[in-house]
Design an enzyme around this catalytic site. Structure first.
Site, mmCIF file in Angstrom:
data_model
loop_
_atom_site.group_PDB
_atom_site.id
_atom_site.type_symbol
_atom_site.label_atom_id
_atom_site.label_comp_id
_atom_site.label_asym_id
_atom_site.label_seq_id
_atom_site.Cartn_x
_atom_site.Cartn_y
_atom_site.Cartn_z
ATOM 1 N N ASP A 28 -0.450 -10.456 0.067
ATOM 2 C CA ASP A 28 1.194 -9.902 0.024
ATOM 3 C C ASP A 28 1.324 -8.527 -0.332
ATOM 4 O O ASP A 28 0.303 -7.891 -0.823
ATOM 5 C CB ASP A 28 2.032 -10.794 -0.845
ATOM 6 C CG ASP A 28 3.357 -10.913 -0.399
ATOM 7 O OD1 ASP A 28 3.690 -10.319 0.501
ATOM 8 O OD2 ASP A 28 4.094 -11.715 -1.002
ATOM 9 N N ASP A 29 2.313 -7.927 -0.088
ATOM 10 C CA ASP A 29 2.791 -6.436 -0.486
ATOM 11 C C ASP A 29 2.887 -6.255 -1.960
ATOM 12 O O ASP A 29 2.669 -5.308 -2.449
ATOM 13 C CB ASP A 29 3.807 -5.871 0.615
ATOM 14 C CG ASP A 29 5.018 -6.690 0.212
ATOM 15 O OD1 ASP A 29 5.712 -6.422 -0.498
ATOM 16 O OD2 ASP A 29 5.265 -7.497 1.033
ATOM 17 N N CYS B 75 17.514 2.564 3.599
ATOM 18 C CA CYS B 75 18.248 2.622 4.870
ATOM 19 C C CYS B 75 17.673 3.041 5.865
ATOM 20 O O CYS B 75 16.690 3.553 5.764
ATOM 21 C CB CYS B 75 19.528 3.195 4.463
ATOM 22 S SG CYS B 75 20.602 2.550 3.088
ATOM 23 N N CYS C 68 6.781 4.132 -9.348
ATOM 24 C CA CYS C 68 7.142 2.973 -9.584
ATOM 25 C C CYS C 68 5.794 1.910 -10.304
ATOM 26 O O CYS C 68 5.949 0.883 -10.884
ATOM 27 C CB CYS C 68 7.565 1.905 -8.337
ATOM 28 S SG CYS C 68 6.569 2.292 -6.944
ATOM 29 N N CYS D 14 7.003 8.599 -0.313
ATOM 30 C CA CYS D 14 7.084 7.340 -0.866
ATOM 31 C C CYS D 14 5.803 6.478 -0.342
ATOM 32 O O CYS D 14 5.964 6.234 0.709
ATOM 33 C CB CYS D 14 8.336 6.805 -0.559
ATOM 34 S SG CYS D 14 8.398 4.889 -1.219
ATOM 35 N N CYS E 287 4.486 9.725 -4.094
ATOM 36 C CA CYS E 287 5.283 9.456 -5.087
ATOM 37 C C CYS E 287 4.712 7.819 -5.422
ATOM 38 O O CYS E 287 4.736 6.969 -4.620
ATOM 39 C CB CYS E 287 6.653 9.354 -5.077
ATOM 40 S SG CYS E 287 7.400 8.740 -6.302
ATOM 41 N N SER F 227 5.134 -8.023 5.922
ATOM 42 C CA SER F 227 4.352 -7.016 5.606
ATOM 43 C C SER F 227 2.785 -7.125 4.918
ATOM 44 O O SER F 227 1.977 -6.184 4.893
ATOM 45 C CB SER F 227 5.156 -6.174 4.561
ATOM 46 O OG SER F 227 5.566 -6.617 3.686
ATOM 47 N N TYR G 62 5.158 -1.148 2.548
ATOM 48 C CA TYR G 62 6.169 -2.308 2.892
ATOM 49 C C TYR G 62 7.317 -1.902 3.829
ATOM 50 O O TYR G 62 7.496 -2.614 4.658
ATOM 51 C CB TYR G 62 6.566 -2.644 1.475
ATOM 52 C CG TYR G 62 7.815 -3.680 1.610
ATOM 53 C CD1 TYR G 62 7.544 -5.074 1.915
ATOM 54 C CD2 TYR G 62 8.956 -3.301 1.271
ATOM 55 C CE1 TYR G 62 8.461 -6.109 1.943
ATOM 56 C CE2 TYR G 62 10.224 -4.244 1.457
ATOM 57 C CZ TYR G 62 9.809 -5.526 1.668
ATOM 58 O OH TYR G 62 10.729 -6.360 1.703
ATOM 59 N N CYS H 244 12.462 2.285 -9.561
ATOM 60 C CA CYS H 244 12.577 3.698 -9.070
ATOM 61 C C CYS H 244 14.185 4.049 -8.812
ATOM 62 O O CYS H 244 15.013 3.259 -8.784
ATOM 63 C CB CYS H 244 12.326 2.991 -7.320
ATOM 64 S SG CYS H 244 12.485 4.409 -6.225
ATOM 65 N N ASN I 169 20.048 8.209 4.123
ATOM 66 C CA ASN I 169 18.856 7.408 3.472
ATOM 67 C C ASN I 169 18.417 8.014 2.232
ATOM 68 O O ASN I 169 17.774 9.174 2.381
ATOM 69 C CB ASN I 169 17.940 7.114 4.607
ATOM 70 C CG ASN I 169 16.539 6.354 3.894
ATOM 71 O OD1 ASN I 169 17.040 5.483 2.733
ATOM 72 N ND2 ASN I 169 15.357 6.754 4.286
ATOM 73 N N GLY I 170 18.552 7.364 1.007
ATOM 74 C CA GLY I 170 18.050 7.705 -0.328
ATOM 75 C C GLY I 170 18.927 7.350 -1.305
ATOM 76 O O GLY I 170 20.101 6.992 -1.180
ATOM 77 N N GLY J 221 17.515 -2.144 6.437
ATOM 78 C CA GLY J 221 18.941 -2.641 5.931
ATOM 79 C C GLY J 221 19.738 -3.414 6.826
ATOM 80 O O GLY J 221 19.839 -3.104 8.073
#
Length: 475
Positions: free
Chosen positions: A367-368, A15, A456, A258, A453, A305, A264, A404, A120-121, A43
């Site tokens: 690609d990402d 977001c 993932c 993150c 972090c 991205s 991305y 995640c 956001n989160g 978003g």
């Protein structure tokens, strides 16, 4: 993000939050609109703006709805949002369904007045906190964890001397990832989780202060970037300026920004925590070229991205860089939502290959990420159908192996192709001539000295996480 857009990209954004406080008393709704427009990539499911007049009756006026920023707001709507202090939000649902009541900002009316909150989160302890509140009589209007934060701030404010103190006390209870923008009657408050998982920054234009998820939104309102809100910091903006509370901060070595913001999520023209996103993606592309060299004629990126990482690959390898795809930017949420079986045609509507660019050539496609593999396979098929003789895939992130819990829509293990297949098996499944992922140990080159972090990819979460998917827990 619509179901269509999720189908053709495979991964959901986060977001975006934005706040504005004009000390001279001018209306800020238009500025918030432009700020949200710049954050639209974070978003596309819903958006909203809530404003108040700090010199008037302090009534909060708000408007929110489903769709893009220009679907929900026009000049007439913005002209009705009178107020010099306000917050805005663009939403992609990582927790809670797509419905208008889940749109933000959330406006809370309580004994001490009114709060407007944009978040956001994702919280990792939202379920237990919500149950506690429900057993004390709280009635929830949404299915999002942001309402849990709003309740806790409002409840803490009953005893706390100030709104910012209420935010600090609420932060002691909530666990997870968050960037918050809160407006109280005469203050704008920004708060960032102690790990720094979600970005937040400060801008200034004459006598107007801004808070935003990314610096590109500060630039969009013709303001100067002041600084990032630090991990764990609470900033309070009043007519007297900016006050900072660092009592919730943790040592730098425990912070965990993150990494996917740089790979991305963030817009290419943003700078987050002192690291330029464009530069970090160039570094990623160069790392891929070092790790996975190949004889080829052209390097291309998958919009958007993958484009900069592809340029980095080209610079490092010496292979020319080209634009092989035309992206249709007008595919929005009104498009007929495809079923899973319709993904191939969906990709063709979103992306078209330019045959003149790729025909008879050996292509490096950057690609990402690869999430489920379906989209990547369809793009490779399109390239080869257009005449590419070879397609060598390079991915600017390591394989997704773990979900995640912090607001990124990385799905459960069962949906992650890399969780149950080796890179060689994935290469075969997507039809690539070769496949190379970013090496874990090279991620740090993208962000310098910042601690980040990468759970993932590694499963090394910076905090205790739930043992199951909680994204739809309140549905």
């Amino acid at each position: 993000m619509s179901k269509f857009e999720k189908a053709v990209t495979g991964l959901g954004e986060e977001c975006g939050v934005f706040g504005a406080y004009d000390m001279d008393g001018h209306d800020v709704a238009a500025s918030i609109y432009y700020g949200l427009f710049a954050l639209q990539h974070r978003g596309q499911e819903s958006c909203g703006i809530a404003v108040t007049d700090t010199a008037g009756k302090r009534k909060v006026l708000s408007r929110k709805g489903l769709g893009h920023v220009n679907d929900v707001f026009d000049e007439e709507v913005l002209s009705e949002l009178k107020g010099n202090l306000g917050v805005g939000h663009v939403r992609y649902s990582t927790a809670g369904g797509t419905r208008v009541e889940n749109a933000q900002p959330l406006v809370i009316n309580y004994v001490k007045g009114t709060l407007a909150i944009a978040h956001n989160g994702n919280l990792v302890n939202a379920i237990e906190l919500r149950k506690e509140l429900e057993y004390t009589g709280a009635i929830f209007q949404t299915t999002i964890d942001s309402e849990v934060i709003a309740y806790h701030i409002a409840r803490e404010r009953l005893e706390a001397a100030t709104a910012e103190e209420a935010v600090r006390l609420a932060m002691k209870k909530i666990k997870g990832a968050y960037a918050l923008v809160v407006s109280s009657p005469r203050k704008m408050i920004g708060a960032r989780d102690p790990f720094g998982l979600k970005p937040l920054c400060i801008g200034k234009r004459e006598n107007t202060y801004f808070l935003a998820s990314e610096s590109c939104a500060i630039a969009a309102v013709d303001a100067e970037f002041v600084r990032d809100v630090l991990p764990g910091e609470i900033v309070t903006i009043t007519k007297d300026g900016i006050a900072s509370d660092m009592s919730m901060a943790m040592p730098a070595e425990k912070q965990a920004r993150c990494i996917f913001e740089y790979i991305y999520f963030a817009r290419t023209d943003s700078t987050i925590d002192g690291v330029n996103v464009y530069h970090s993606r160039i570094i990623a592309g160069k790392a891929l070229a070092e790790s996975y060299p190949v004889e080829a004629d052209l390097v291309v990126g998958v919009p958007d991205s993958g484009l900069v990482a592809a340029k980095g690959y080209s610079e490092q390898s010496g292979i020319p860089y080209g634009m092989a795809f035309h992206k249709n930017s007008y595919v929005g949420r009104t498009f007929i939502k495809p079923k899973q079986s319709d993904r191939e045609s969906s990709v063709k509507i979103k992306l078209n290959v330019i045959p003149e660019v790729v025909k008879g050539k050996r292509i490096v496609m950057v690609d990402d990420s690869i999430v489920r593999g379906t989209t990547c396979a369809n793009i490779i098929k399109m390239l080869k159908k257009a005449g590419a003789t070879e397609v060598h895939v390079r991915i600017s992130s390591p394989p997704f192996l773990h979900p995640c819990y912090f607001g990124t829509d990385v799905p459960s293990n069962e949906q992650l192709i890399a969780h149950s297949h080796t890179p060689e098996q994935i290469r075969d499944m997507i039809g690539a001539d070769s496949l190379g992922y970013m090496e874990i140990e090279k991620l740090k080159n993208m962000v310098g000295d910042l601690h980040f972090c990468d759970a993932c990819f590694t499963g090394n979460y910076p905090m205790e996480v739930p043992g199951e998917d909680i994204s739809q827990a309140f549905e």
